[in-house]
Design a protein around this motif. Structure first.
Motif, PDB file in Angstrom:
ATOM      1  N   MET A   1       1.117  -1.283  -0.485  1.00 51.45           N
ATOM      2  CA  MET A   1      -0.173   0.166  -0.568  1.00 51.45           C
ATOM      3  C   MET A   1       0.589   1.219   0.318  1.00 51.45           C
ATOM      4  SD  MET A   1      -3.215   0.429   0.819  1.00 51.45           S
ATOM      5  CE  MET A   1      -4.098   2.340   0.547  1.00 51.45           C
ATOM      6  N   GLY A   2       2.057   0.824   0.570  1.00 52.36           N
ATOM      7  CA  GLY A   2       2.608   2.479   0.255  1.00 52.36           C
ATOM      8  C   GLY A   2       3.023   2.846   2.039  1.00 52.36           C
ATOM      9  N   GLN A   3       2.299   2.245   3.137  1.00 54.39           N
ATOM     10  CA  GLN A   3       2.860   2.610   4.466  1.00 54.39           C
ATOM     11  C   GLN A   3       3.552   1.796   4.711  1.00 54.39           C
ATOM     12  OE1 GLN A   3      -1.342   3.244   5.934  1.00 54.39           O
ATOM     13  NE2 GLN A   3      -0.801   5.674   5.330  1.00 54.39           N
ATOM     14  N   ASP A   4       4.180   2.114   6.183  1.00 53.06           N
ATOM     15  CA  ASP A   4       4.074   0.510   6.732  1.00 53.06           C
ATOM     16  C   ASP A   4       3.830   0.139   7.959  1.00 53.06           C
ATOM     17  OD1 ASP A   4       4.987   2.330   8.510  1.00 53.06           O
ATOM     18  OD2 ASP A   4       7.262   2.461   8.446  1.00 53.06           O
ATOM     19  N   SER A   5       4.027  -0.569   8.557  1.00 55.38           N
ATOM     20  CA  SER A   5       2.683  -1.083  10.047  1.00 55.38           C
ATOM     21  C   SER A   5       2.440   0.098  10.984  1.00 55.38           C
ATOM     22  CB  SER A   5       3.503  -2.281  10.970  1.00 55.38           C
ATOM     23  OG  SER A   5       4.887  -2.328  11.835  1.00 55.38           O
ATOM     24  N   ASP A   6       3.613   0.981  11.085  1.00 56.39           N
ATOM     25  CA  ASP A   6       2.751   2.384  11.822  1.00 56.39           C
ATOM     26  C   ASP A   6       2.403   3.177  11.330  1.00 56.39           C
ATOM     27  OD1 ASP A   6       4.765   1.152  13.871  1.00 56.39           O
ATOM     28  OD2 ASP A   6       6.581   1.842  12.889  1.00 56.39           O
ATOM     29  N   GLY A   7       1.780   3.145  10.078  1.00 59.59           N
ATOM     30  CA  GLY A   7       1.125   4.339   8.983  1.00 59.59           C
ATOM     31  C   GLY A   7       2.142   4.490   8.463  1.00 59.59           C
ATOM     32  N   LYS A   8       3.291   5.283   8.598  1.00 57.40           N
ATOM     33  CA  LYS A   8       4.673   6.326   8.307  1.00 57.40           C
ATOM     34  C   LYS A   8       4.752   5.514   6.426  1.00 57.40           C
ATOM     35  CE  LYS A   8       6.942   6.383  12.465  1.00 57.40           C
ATOM     36  NZ  LYS A   8       8.047   6.482  12.933  1.00 57.40           N
ATOM     37  N   PRO A   9       5.396   6.208   5.761  1.00 62.38           N
ATOM     38  CA  PRO A   9       5.072   5.762   4.196  1.00 62.38           C
ATOM     39  C   PRO A   9       6.774   5.155   3.689  1.00 62.38           C
ATOM     40  CG  PRO A   9       5.532   8.672   4.394  1.00 62.38           C
ATOM     41  CD  PRO A   9       5.323   8.015   6.246  1.00 62.38           C
ATOM     42  N   LYS A  10       6.505   4.501   2.914  1.00 61.36           N
ATOM     43  CA  LYS A  10       7.694   3.606   2.578  1.00 61.36           C
ATOM     44  C   LYS A  10       7.878   3.510   1.454  1.00 61.36           C
ATOM     45  CE  LYS A  10       5.429  -1.113   2.423  1.00 61.36           C
ATOM     46  NZ  LYS A  10       5.436  -2.298   2.712  1.00 61.36           N
ATOM     47  N   LEU A  11       8.700   3.895   0.763  1.00 58.68           N
ATOM     48  CA  LEU A  11       9.690   3.326  -0.695  1.00 58.68           C
ATOM     49  C   LEU A  11       8.890   2.067  -1.190  1.00 58.68           C
ATOM     50  CD1 LEU A  11      11.273   5.414  -2.970  1.00 58.68           C
ATOM     51  CD2 LEU A  11      13.339   3.686  -2.199  1.00 58.68           C
ATOM     52  N   LEU A  12       7.989   1.928  -2.023  1.00 52.52           N
ATOM     53  CA  LEU A  12       8.020   0.248  -2.711  1.00 52.52           C
ATOM     54  C   LEU A  12       8.915  -0.158  -3.174  1.00 52.52           C
ATOM     55  CD1 LEU A  12       4.148   2.009  -4.432  1.00 52.52           C
ATOM     56  CD2 LEU A  12       4.375   0.958  -1.311  1.00 52.52           C
ATOM     57  N   ASP A  13       9.683  -0.003  -4.527  1.00 53.37           N
ATOM     58  CA  ASP A  13      10.434  -0.245  -4.542  1.00 53.37           C
ATOM     59  C   ASP A  13      11.641   0.487  -5.186  1.00 53.37           C
ATOM     60  OD1 ASP A  13      10.265   1.536  -7.020  1.00 53.37           O
ATOM     61  OD2 ASP A  13       8.741  -0.985  -7.933  1.00 53.37           O
ATOM     62  N   GLY A  14      11.938   0.574  -5.587  1.00 52.70           N
ATOM     63  CA  GLY A  14      13.598   1.352  -6.064  1.00 52.70           C
ATOM     64  C   GLY A  14      13.061   2.874  -6.936  1.00 52.70           C
ATOM     65  N   GLU A  15      12.413   3.243  -7.297  1.00 47.80           N
ATOM     66  CA  GLU A  15      11.753   3.451  -8.551  1.00 47.80           C
ATOM     67  C   GLU A  15      10.574   4.691  -7.934  1.00 47.80           C
ATOM     68  OE1 GLU A  15      12.271   2.877 -12.548  1.00 47.80           O
ATOM     69  OE2 GLU A  15      14.370   2.659 -11.776  1.00 47.80           O
ATOM     70  N   GLN A  16       9.192   3.630  -7.044  1.00 48.74           N
ATOM     71  CA  GLN A  16       7.917   3.933  -6.409  1.00 48.74           C
ATOM     72  C   GLN A  16       7.659   4.448  -5.259  1.00 48.74           C
ATOM     73  OE1 GLN A  16       5.911   0.152  -8.548  1.00 48.74           O
ATOM     74  NE2 GLN A  16       4.640   1.420  -9.178  1.00 48.74           N
ATOM     75  N   ILE A  17       6.705   5.489  -5.211  1.00 50.35           N
ATOM     76  CA  ILE A  17       6.350   5.364  -4.204  1.00 50.35           C
ATOM     77  C   ILE A  17       5.040   5.418  -4.207  1.00 50.35           C
ATOM     78  CG2 ILE A  17       8.379   6.794  -3.289  1.00 50.35           C
ATOM     79  CD1 ILE A  17       6.586   9.784  -3.341  1.00 50.35           C
ATOM     80  N   GLU A  18       3.813   6.053  -3.132  1.00 47.32           N
ATOM     81  CA  GLU A  18       2.756   6.406  -3.160  1.00 47.32           C
ATOM     82  C   GLU A  18       2.683   7.408  -2.003  1.00 47.32           C
ATOM     83  OE1 GLU A  18      -1.115   3.966  -1.542  1.00 47.32           O
ATOM     84  OE2 GLU A  18      -0.758   3.196  -3.252  1.00 47.32           O
ATOM     85  N   LEU A  19       1.797   8.401  -2.414  1.00 51.32           N
ATOM     86  CA  LEU A  19       1.775   9.259  -2.291  1.00 51.32           C
ATOM     87  C   LEU A  19      -0.079  10.174  -1.933  1.00 51.32           C
ATOM     88  CD1 LEU A  19       3.352  11.739  -0.196  1.00 51.32           C
ATOM     89  CD2 LEU A  19       3.376  13.739  -2.467  1.00 51.32           C
ATOM     90  N   ARG A  20      -0.637  10.388  -0.358  1.00 51.23           N
ATOM     91  CA  ARG A  20      -1.912  10.381  -0.985  1.00 51.23           C
ATOM     92  C   ARG A  20      -2.160  11.474   0.336  1.00 51.23           C
ATOM     93  NH1 ARG A  20      -5.973   6.805  -2.138  1.00 51.23           N
ATOM     94  NH2 ARG A  20      -5.300   5.575  -2.990  1.00 51.23           N
ATOM     95  N   TYR A  21      -2.765  12.478   0.509  1.00 48.69           N
ATOM     96  CA  TYR A  21      -3.697  13.860   0.775  1.00 48.69           C
ATOM     97  C   TYR A  21      -4.523  12.865   1.768  1.00 48.69           C
ATOM     98  CZ  TYR A  21      -6.927  14.640  -2.171  1.00 48.69           C
ATOM     99  OH  TYR A  21      -7.942  14.697  -3.534  1.00 48.69           O
ATOM    100  N   SER A  22      -4.515  13.353   3.090  1.00 49.24           N
ATOM    101  CA  SER A  22      -6.210  13.128   3.776  1.00 49.24           C
ATOM    102  C   SER A  22      -6.300  14.163   4.725  1.00 49.24           C
ATOM    103  CB  SER A  22      -6.515  12.042   4.916  1.00 49.24           C
ATOM    104  OG  SER A  22      -4.875  12.094   5.843  1.00 49.24           O
ATOM    105  N   ALA A  23      -7.502  14.497   5.809  1.00 48.04           N
ATOM    106  CA  ALA A  23      -7.971  15.744   6.602  1.00 48.04           C
ATOM    107  C   ALA A  23      -7.712  15.437   7.407  1.00 48.04           C
ATOM    108  CB  ALA A  23      -9.526  15.208   6.150  1.00 48.04           C
TER     109      ALA A  23
END
Length: 101
Positions: A1-23
């Motif tokens: 999904m793009g988050q680790d178990s603590d809800g922090k962002p993580k790199l999906l692979d060497g070239e991809q990230i997933e970035l989202r916004y929320s209220a």
């Protein structure tokens, strides 16, 4: 999904990230996470803009996060070297205000 178990962002692979916004709630306890229940904009989008939009969809295809959590939230703007979410159909009305006692 793009988050680790603590809800922090993580790199999906060497070239991809997933970035989202929320209220998030502000210091007064109000939050604005959706638009669907706050306006009848989508009833008139075809007549006004010639676009048949689904409920919650903005003119550029983006949604407020709570209106469609699995929708693409941002795109990368290579010209400016940043992420955009143009046309989010945000309304100036909060969902509710938490009472902090």
């Amino acid at each position: 999904m793009g988050q680790d178990s603590d809800g922090k962002p993580k790199l999906l692979d060497g070239e991809q990230i997933e970035l989202r916004y929320s209220a998030v709630t502000d210091r007064r306890g109000s939050i604005n996470s959706n638009s669907i229940s706050k306006t009848d904009f989508w009833e008139y989008s075809q007549g006004l803009f010639g676009m048949d939009l689904s409920s919650g969809e903005g003119l550029t295809g983006f949604f407020m996060q709570a209106d469609k959590p699995d929708a693409q939230q941002l795109h990368y703007n290579t010209k400016n070297d940043w992420f955009n979410a143009d046309g989010i159909p945000i309304t100036p009305t909060v969902d509710f205000i938490h009472q902090n006692n």
